[in-house]
Motif scaffolding. Structure first.
Motif, PDB file in Angstrom:
ATOM      1  N   ASP A  31      18.088 -71.553 -52.781  1.00 12.48           N
ATOM      2  CA  ASP A  31      18.952 -71.950 -51.847  1.00 12.48           C
ATOM      3  C   ASP A  31      20.601 -72.601 -52.962  1.00 12.48           C
ATOM      4  N   ARG A  32      20.279 -72.194 -54.434  1.00 11.22           N
ATOM      5  CA  ARG A  32      21.650 -72.110 -54.912  1.00 11.22           C
ATOM      6  C   ARG A  32      22.988 -70.995 -54.494  1.00 11.22           C
ATOM      7  N   ASP A  33      22.236 -69.863 -54.094  1.00  4.77           N
ATOM      8  CA  ASP A  33      23.263 -69.017 -53.900  1.00  4.77           C
ATOM      9  C   ASP A  33      23.540 -69.229 -51.832  1.00  4.77           C
ATOM     10  N   GLN A  34      23.009 -69.863 -51.652  1.00  2.00           N
ATOM     11  CA  GLN A  34      23.726 -70.201 -49.917  1.00  2.00           C
ATOM     12  C   GLN A  34      24.866 -71.585 -50.678  1.00  2.00           C
ATOM     13  N   LEU A  35      24.632 -72.543 -51.501  1.00  2.00           N
ATOM     14  CA  LEU A  35      25.844 -73.653 -51.918  1.00  2.00           C
ATOM     15  C   LEU A  35      26.748 -73.027 -52.132  1.00  2.00           C
ATOM     16  N   SER A  36      26.805 -71.719 -53.301  1.00  2.00           N
ATOM     17  CA  SER A  36      27.277 -71.466 -54.014  1.00  2.00           C
ATOM     18  C   SER A  36      28.735 -70.872 -53.075  1.00  2.00           C
ATOM     19  N   LEU A  37      27.851 -69.582 -51.908  1.00  2.00           N
ATOM     20  CA  LEU A  37      28.071 -68.992 -51.050  1.00  2.00           C
ATOM     21  C   LEU A  37      29.134 -69.839 -50.167  1.00  2.00           C
ATOM     22  N   ALA A  38      28.644 -70.972 -49.661  1.00  2.00           N
ATOM     23  CA  ALA A  38      30.280 -72.139 -49.093  1.00  2.00           C
ATOM     24  C   ALA A  38      30.957 -72.413 -49.497  1.00  2.00           C
ATOM     25  N   ALA A  39      30.533 -72.869 -50.898  1.00  2.00           N
ATOM     26  CA  ALA A  39      31.695 -73.468 -51.498  1.00  2.00           C
ATOM     27  C   ALA A  39      32.828 -72.185 -52.046  1.00  2.00           C
ATOM     28  N   PHE A  40      32.409 -70.864 -52.270  1.00  2.00           N
ATOM     29  CA  PHE A  40      33.406 -69.926 -52.643  1.00  2.00           C
ATOM     30  C   PHE A  40      34.098 -69.880 -50.975  1.00  2.00           C
ATOM     31  N   VAL A  41      33.114 -70.139 -49.986  1.00  2.00           N
ATOM     32  CA  VAL A  41      34.516 -70.002 -48.496  1.00  2.00           C
ATOM     33  C   VAL A  41      35.275 -70.903 -48.618  1.00  2.00           C
ATOM     34  N   ARG A  42      35.068 -72.161 -48.530  1.00  2.00           N
ATOM     35  CA  ARG A  42      35.422 -73.654 -48.741  1.00  2.00           C
ATOM     36  C   ARG A  42      37.046 -73.704 -49.262  1.00  2.00           C
ATOM     37  N   LEU A  43      36.334 -72.788 -50.772  1.00  2.00           N
ATOM     38  CA  LEU A  43      37.598 -72.673 -51.919  1.00  2.00           C
ATOM     39  C   LEU A  43      38.474 -71.910 -51.191  1.00  2.00           C
ATOM     40  N   GLY A  44      38.680 -71.461 -50.809  1.00  2.00           N
ATOM     41  CA  GLY A  44      38.817 -70.240 -50.707  1.00  2.00           C
ATOM     42  C   GLY A  44      40.299 -70.154 -49.548  1.00  2.00           C
ATOM     43  N   GLU A  45      39.352 -71.160 -48.618  1.00  2.00           N
ATOM     44  CA  GLU A  45      40.721 -71.759 -47.581  1.00  2.00           C
ATOM     45  C   GLU A  45      41.080 -73.136 -47.756  1.00  2.00           C
ATOM     46  N   ALA A  46      41.240 -73.426 -48.581  1.00  2.00           N
ATOM     47  CA  ALA A  46      41.205 -74.206 -49.678  1.00  2.00           C
ATOM     48  C   ALA A  46      42.634 -73.720 -50.136  1.00  2.00           C
ATOM     49  N   LEU A  47      42.749 -72.268 -50.578  1.00  2.00           N
ATOM     50  CA  LEU A  47      43.359 -72.457 -51.692  1.00  2.00           C
ATOM     51  C   LEU A  47      44.470 -71.544 -50.705  1.00  2.00           C
ATOM     52  N   ARG A  48      44.001 -71.009 -49.929  1.00  2.00           N
ATOM     53  CA  ARG A  48      45.138 -70.081 -48.481  1.00  2.00           C
ATOM     54  C   ARG A  48      45.587 -71.630 -48.129  1.00  2.00           C
ATOM     55  N   LEU A  49      45.154 -72.767 -47.786  1.00  2.00           N
ATOM     56  CA  LEU A  49      45.939 -73.495 -46.810  1.00  2.00           C
ATOM     57  C   LEU A  49      47.375 -74.200 -48.284  1.00  2.00           C
ATOM     58  N   LEU A  50      46.883 -74.121 -49.405  1.00  2.00           N
ATOM     59  CA  LEU A  50      47.817 -73.990 -51.071  1.00  2.00           C
ATOM     60  C   LEU A  50      48.590 -73.969 -50.774  1.00  2.00           C
TER      61      LEU A  50
END
Length: 92
Positions: A31-50
């Motif tokens: 569960d932690r691995d899945q949540l971390s993976l989703a958070a990394f994808v969202r973080l990457g998207e936010a950084l790209r948009l910035l």
């Protein structure tokens, strides 16, 4: 991008960084691995948009690696991370 859009993206970026910190401190497991993976994808998207393309690339490459080593392998999350990485490459 409007000021409100930039502020929203910064809020998402900070939320995901906080989530990753909390996940690192918690117990391990799938569960932690899945949540971390989703958070990394969202973080990457936010950084790209910035416009922080090198940082976005690093975060999304890490997400791809996490998807590859997860048990069982997570093809959907891997595809999301690779798609985000492709958009980073397109935007730079």
């Amino acid at each position: 991008m409007s000021l409100s859009g930039t502020l929203t993206i910064r809020w998402v970026w900070q939320r995901d960084k906080n989530a990753l910190t909390a996940l690192e401190l918690g117990p391990g497991g799938a569960d932690r691995d899945q949540l971390s993976l989703a958070a990394f994808v969202r973080l990457g998207e936010a950084l790209r948009l910035l416009g922080q393309f090198p940082e976005a690339e690093n975060v999304l490459e890490h997400a791809v690696q996490l998807a590859d080593i997860s048990h069982p392998p997570d093809a959907f999350s891997r595809a999301m991370a690779l798609n985000g990485l492709g958009i980073v490459f397109k935007d730079t």
